[in-house]
Design a protein around this motif. Structure first.
Motif, mmCIF file in Angstrom:
data_model
loop_
_atom_site.group_PDB
_atom_site.id
_atom_site.type_symbol
_atom_site.label_atom_id
_atom_site.label_comp_id
_atom_site.label_asym_id
_atom_site.label_seq_id
_atom_site.Cartn_x
_atom_site.Cartn_y
_atom_site.Cartn_z
ATOM 1 N N SER A 233 0.871 -1.176 0.000
ATOM 2 C CA SER A 233 0.000 0.000 0.000
ATOM 3 C C SER A 233 0.907 1.224 0.000
ATOM 4 C CB SER A 233 -0.884 0.010 1.252
ATOM 5 O OG SER A 233 -0.074 0.173 2.409
ATOM 6 N N VAL A 234 0.344 2.374 -0.303
ATOM 7 C CA VAL A 234 1.121 3.608 -0.268
ATOM 8 C C VAL A 234 1.630 3.857 1.152
ATOM 9 C CG1 VAL A 234 1.011 6.119 -0.549
ATOM 10 C CG2 VAL A 234 -0.049 4.628 -2.259
ATOM 11 N N GLN A 235 0.784 3.594 2.151
ATOM 12 C CA GLN A 235 1.178 3.800 3.542
ATOM 13 C C GLN A 235 2.331 2.874 3.931
ATOM 14 O OE1 GLN A 235 -2.007 3.198 2.549
ATOM 15 N NE2 GLN A 235 -2.814 5.271 2.750
ATOM 16 N N GLU A 236 2.278 1.626 3.471
ATOM 17 C CA GLU A 236 3.351 0.683 3.772
ATOM 18 C C GLU A 236 4.646 1.120 3.083
ATOM 19 O OE1 GLU A 236 4.976 -2.580 5.749
ATOM 20 O OE2 GLU A 236 3.055 -1.592 6.002
ATOM 21 N N LEU A 237 4.542 1.592 1.851
ATOM 22 C CA LEU A 237 5.728 2.081 1.150
ATOM 23 C C LEU A 237 6.319 3.285 1.885
ATOM 24 C CD1 LEU A 237 7.737 2.026 -1.162
ATOM 25 C CD2 LEU A 237 6.090 3.348 -2.521
ATOM 26 N N GLU A 238 5.479 4.166 2.370
ATOM 27 C CA GLU A 238 5.975 5.312 3.140
ATOM 28 C C GLU A 238 6.724 4.838 4.379
ATOM 29 O OE1 GLU A 238 2.816 8.837 2.083
ATOM 30 O OE2 GLU A 238 2.226 7.342 3.571
ATOM 31 N N ARG A 239 6.173 3.866 5.077
ATOM 32 C CA ARG A 239 6.811 3.335 6.289
ATOM 33 C C ARG A 239 8.161 2.705 5.957
ATOM 34 N NH1 ARG A 239 7.843 -0.965 9.070
ATOM 35 N NH2 ARG A 239 6.907 -2.466 7.674
ATOM 36 N N LEU A 240 8.206 1.899 4.891
ATOM 37 C CA LEU A 240 9.451 1.237 4.504
ATOM 38 C C LEU A 240 10.496 2.245 4.013
ATOM 39 C CD1 LEU A 240 7.981 -1.889 2.686
ATOM 40 C CD2 LEU A 240 9.034 -1.807 4.967
ATOM 41 N N THR A 241 10.045 3.306 3.364
ATOM 42 C CA THR A 241 10.955 4.358 2.900
ATOM 43 C C THR A 241 11.595 5.074 4.086
ATOM 44 O OG1 THR A 241 9.703 4.646 0.858
ATOM 45 C CG2 THR A 241 11.094 6.480 1.533
ATOM 46 N N VAL A 242 10.798 5.374 5.100
ATOM 47 C CA VAL A 242 11.325 6.012 6.311
ATOM 48 C C VAL A 242 12.331 5.081 6.991
ATOM 49 C CG1 VAL A 242 10.710 6.782 8.643
ATOM 50 C CG2 VAL A 242 9.345 7.528 6.680
ATOM 51 N N ALA A 243 12.004 3.796 7.082
ATOM 52 C CA ALA A 243 12.917 2.827 7.717
ATOM 53 C C ALA A 243 14.229 2.730 6.953
ATOM 54 C CB ALA A 243 12.244 1.460 7.804
ATOM 55 N N ALA A 244 14.164 2.713 5.629
ATOM 56 C CA ALA A 244 15.385 2.625 4.822
ATOM 57 C C ALA A 244 16.227 3.887 4.978
ATOM 58 C CB ALA A 244 15.034 2.388 3.356
ATOM 59 N N SER A 245 15.574 5.037 5.009
ATOM 60 C CA SER A 245 16.305 6.298 5.153
ATOM 61 C C SER A 245 16.971 6.420 6.521
ATOM 62 C CB SER A 245 15.363 7.485 4.943
ATOM 63 O OG SER A 245 14.839 7.459 3.632
ATOM 64 N N ALA A 246 16.364 5.802 7.536
ATOM 65 C CA ALA A 246 16.891 5.893 8.896
ATOM 66 C C ALA A 246 18.046 4.924 9.151
ATOM 67 C CB ALA A 246 15.768 5.610 9.899
ATOM 68 N N ASN A 247 18.228 3.935 8.279
ATOM 69 C CA ASN A 247 19.287 2.953 8.487
ATOM 70 C C ASN A 247 20.555 3.399 7.757
ATOM 71 O OD1 ASN A 247 21.001 0.665 8.439
ATOM 72 N ND2 ASN A 247 19.233 -0.645 8.796
ATOM 73 N N PRO A 248 21.616 3.740 8.499
ATOM 74 C CA PRO A 248 22.829 4.247 7.835
ATOM 75 C C PRO A 248 23.564 3.204 6.990
ATOM 76 C CG PRO A 248 23.195 3.993 10.200
ATOM 77 C CD PRO A 248 21.738 3.703 9.944
ATOM 78 N N LYS A 249 23.261 1.934 7.179
ATOM 79 C CA LYS A 249 23.930 0.888 6.402
ATOM 80 C C LYS A 249 23.246 0.610 5.069
ATOM 81 C CE LYS A 249 25.833 -1.445 10.402
ATOM 82 N NZ LYS A 249 25.945 -2.683 11.145
ATOM 83 N N TRP A 250 22.054 1.143 4.876
ATOM 84 C CA TRP A 250 21.307 0.891 3.639
ATOM 85 C C TRP A 250 21.430 2.104 2.729
ATOM 86 C CZ3 TRP A 250 16.039 -1.113 5.918
ATOM 87 C CH2 TRP A 250 16.264 -2.315 6.600
ATOM 88 N N SER A 251 21.563 1.841 1.432
ATOM 89 C CA SER A 251 21.720 2.967 0.502
ATOM 90 C C SER A 251 20.516 3.166 -0.415
ATOM 91 C CB SER A 251 22.980 2.770 -0.338
ATOM 92 O OG SER A 251 22.909 1.563 -1.059
ATOM 93 N N ALA A 252 19.682 2.142 -0.612
ATOM 94 C CA ALA A 252 18.505 2.289 -1.472
ATOM 95 C C ALA A 252 17.334 2.741 -0.602
ATOM 96 C CB ALA A 252 18.188 0.985 -2.193
#
Length: 148
Positions: free
Chosen positions: A30-49
Protein backbone atom coordinates in the motif's frame (compact mmCIF):
# COMPACT_ATOMS: atom_id res chain seq x y z
CA UNK A 1 43.93 3.98 -12.36
CA UNK A 2 43.50 3.38 -8.63
CA UNK A 3 39.70 3.74 -8.99
CA UNK A 4 39.65 1.17 -11.80
CA UNK A 5 41.59 -1.34 -9.65
CA UNK A 6 39.26 -0.82 -6.70
CA UNK A 7 36.21 -1.22 -8.93
CA UNK A 8 37.48 -4.53 -10.33
CA UNK A 9 37.96 -5.95 -6.82
CA UNK A 10 34.46 -4.99 -5.70
CA UNK A 11 31.99 -7.88 -5.90
CA UNK A 12 28.27 -7.22 -5.76
CA UNK A 13 26.49 -9.54 -3.32
CA UNK A 14 24.61 -12.31 -5.05
CA UNK A 15 21.28 -13.84 -4.25
CA UNK A 16 19.78 -16.77 -6.05
CA UNK A 17 16.46 -15.22 -6.98
CA UNK A 18 14.73 -18.23 -8.53
CA UNK A 19 15.01 -21.70 -7.06
CA UNK A 20 14.65 -23.54 -3.77
CA UNK A 21 14.79 -21.33 -0.67
CA UNK A 22 15.11 -18.13 -2.68
CA UNK A 23 13.15 -14.89 -2.80
CA UNK A 24 11.21 -14.98 -6.03
CA UNK A 25 8.11 -13.64 -4.28
CA UNK A 26 6.28 -10.61 -5.57
CA UNK A 27 4.72 -8.62 -2.76
CA UNK A 28 1.86 -6.12 -2.70
CA UNK A 29 2.33 -2.75 -1.06
CA UNK A 30 0.00 0.00 0.00
CA UNK A 31 1.12 3.61 -0.27
CA UNK A 32 1.18 3.80 3.54
CA UNK A 33 3.35 0.68 3.77
CA UNK A 34 5.73 2.08 1.15
CA UNK A 35 5.98 5.31 3.14
CA UNK A 36 6.81 3.34 6.29
CA UNK A 37 9.45 1.24 4.50
CA UNK A 38 10.96 4.36 2.90
CA UNK A 39 11.33 6.01 6.31
CA UNK A 40 12.92 2.83 7.72
CA UNK A 41 15.39 2.63 4.82
CA UNK A 42 16.31 6.30 5.15
CA UNK A 43 16.89 5.89 8.90
CA UNK A 44 19.29 2.95 8.49
CA UNK A 45 22.83 4.25 7.83
CA UNK A 46 23.93 0.89 6.40
CA UNK A 47 21.31 0.89 3.64
CA UNK A 48 21.72 2.97 0.50
CA UNK A 49 18.50 2.29 -1.47
CA UNK A 50 16.02 4.63 0.20
CA UNK A 51 13.25 4.61 -2.41
CA UNK A 52 12.07 7.95 -3.80
CA UNK A 53 10.61 9.87 -0.82
CA UNK A 54 10.05 13.17 -2.65
CA UNK A 55 8.47 11.43 -5.66
CA UNK A 56 6.24 9.43 -3.30
CA UNK A 57 4.94 12.53 -1.52
CA UNK A 58 4.26 14.25 -4.83
CA UNK A 59 2.52 11.27 -6.52
CA UNK A 60 0.98 9.33 -3.62
CA UNK A 61 -2.60 10.10 -4.66
CA UNK A 62 -2.11 8.96 -8.26
CA UNK A 63 -0.58 5.54 -7.50
CA UNK A 64 -2.89 2.75 -8.62
CA UNK A 65 -0.82 -0.23 -7.42
CA UNK A 66 2.55 -1.06 -5.93
CA UNK A 67 4.50 -4.32 -6.11
CA UNK A 68 7.94 -5.28 -4.89
CA UNK A 69 10.40 -8.09 -5.50
CA UNK A 70 13.94 -8.91 -4.35
CA UNK A 71 16.88 -8.68 -6.72
CA UNK A 72 19.79 -8.68 -4.29
CA UNK A 73 20.88 -8.37 -0.68
CA UNK A 74 22.00 -5.46 1.42
CA UNK A 75 23.92 -7.13 4.20
CA UNK A 76 22.56 -10.14 6.03
CA UNK A 77 19.40 -8.54 7.36
CA UNK A 78 18.01 -6.72 4.34
CA UNK A 79 16.99 -7.28 0.75
CA UNK A 80 17.63 -4.88 -2.10
CA UNK A 81 14.19 -4.67 -3.69
CA UNK A 82 12.73 -3.27 -6.88
CA UNK A 83 9.46 -1.42 -6.31
CA UNK A 84 7.15 -1.16 -9.31
CA UNK A 85 4.43 1.49 -9.37
CA UNK A 86 1.50 1.58 -11.76
CA UNK A 87 -0.11 5.00 -11.89
CA UNK A 88 -3.73 6.02 -12.49
CA UNK A 89 -2.82 7.11 -16.03
CA UNK A 90 -1.39 3.59 -16.69
CA UNK A 91 2.21 4.83 -16.74
CA UNK A 92 4.76 2.72 -14.88
CA UNK A 93 7.97 3.34 -13.00
CA UNK A 94 10.35 1.49 -10.71
CA UNK A 95 12.99 2.25 -8.12
CA UNK A 96 15.12 0.45 -5.55
CA UNK A 97 14.42 0.18 -1.85
CA UNK A 98 16.24 -1.70 0.91
CA UNK A 99 13.79 -3.66 3.08
CA UNK A 100 14.45 -5.77 6.16
CA UNK A 101 13.93 -9.49 5.69
CA UNK A 102 11.21 -9.47 8.36
CA UNK A 103 9.30 -6.59 6.75
CA UNK A 104 9.50 -8.26 3.36
CA UNK A 105 8.20 -11.57 4.75
CA UNK A 106 5.24 -9.83 6.43
CA UNK A 107 3.97 -8.26 3.21
CA UNK A 108 1.18 -10.08 1.36
CA UNK A 109 2.03 -12.02 -1.78
CA UNK A 110 0.58 -10.82 -5.07
CA UNK A 111 -2.38 -13.08 -6.00
CA UNK A 112 -2.01 -15.27 -9.08
CA UNK A 113 -4.50 -13.16 -11.07
CA UNK A 114 -2.34 -10.07 -10.49
CA UNK A 115 0.82 -11.96 -11.50
CA UNK A 116 -0.88 -12.92 -14.76
CA UNK A 117 -1.96 -9.31 -15.30
CA UNK A 118 1.61 -8.20 -14.59
CA UNK A 119 2.95 -10.69 -17.14
CA UNK A 120 0.48 -9.43 -19.76
CA UNK A 121 1.46 -5.79 -19.11
CA UNK A 122 5.10 -6.77 -19.46
CA UNK A 123 4.58 -8.72 -22.67
CA UNK A 124 2.46 -5.96 -24.23
CA UNK A 125 5.25 -3.50 -23.49
CA UNK A 126 7.64 -5.08 -26.01
CA UNK A 127 8.04 -2.76 -29.00
CA UNK A 128 6.95 -4.23 -32.35
CA UNK A 129 9.55 -4.83 -35.06
CA UNK A 130 9.26 -2.97 -38.32
CA UNK A 131 8.07 -4.97 -41.30
CA UNK A 132 10.75 -6.44 -43.56
CA UNK A 133 11.20 -4.47 -46.82
CA UNK A 134 9.32 -7.13 -48.84
CA UNK A 135 6.47 -7.08 -46.33
CA UNK A 136 6.27 -3.27 -46.48
CA UNK A 137 6.06 -3.39 -50.27
CA UNK A 138 3.34 -6.07 -50.17
CA UNK A 139 1.42 -3.95 -47.65
CA UNK A 140 1.72 -0.85 -49.90
CA UNK A 141 0.48 -2.83 -52.92
CA UNK A 142 -2.45 -4.19 -50.93
CA UNK A 143 -3.40 -0.70 -49.71
CA UNK A 144 -3.18 0.73 -53.21
CA UNK A 145 -5.37 -2.03 -54.67
CA UNK A 146 -7.97 -1.62 -51.91
CA UNK A 147 -8.04 2.16 -52.35
CA UNK A 148 -8.97 1.43 -55.94
Amino acid sequence: MEIARRYRRFKWPKIKVYGPRSRSDIKLLSVQELERLTVAASANPKWSAEGRPEWLQKHRTSIKSLMMTVFGTEGETAYRCMVMAVMDDRSKCNFTLDVSVGDFDRLPDVPLEEVISLAHRYLLGFPPLELDPAQKEAWRRLRRSSDG
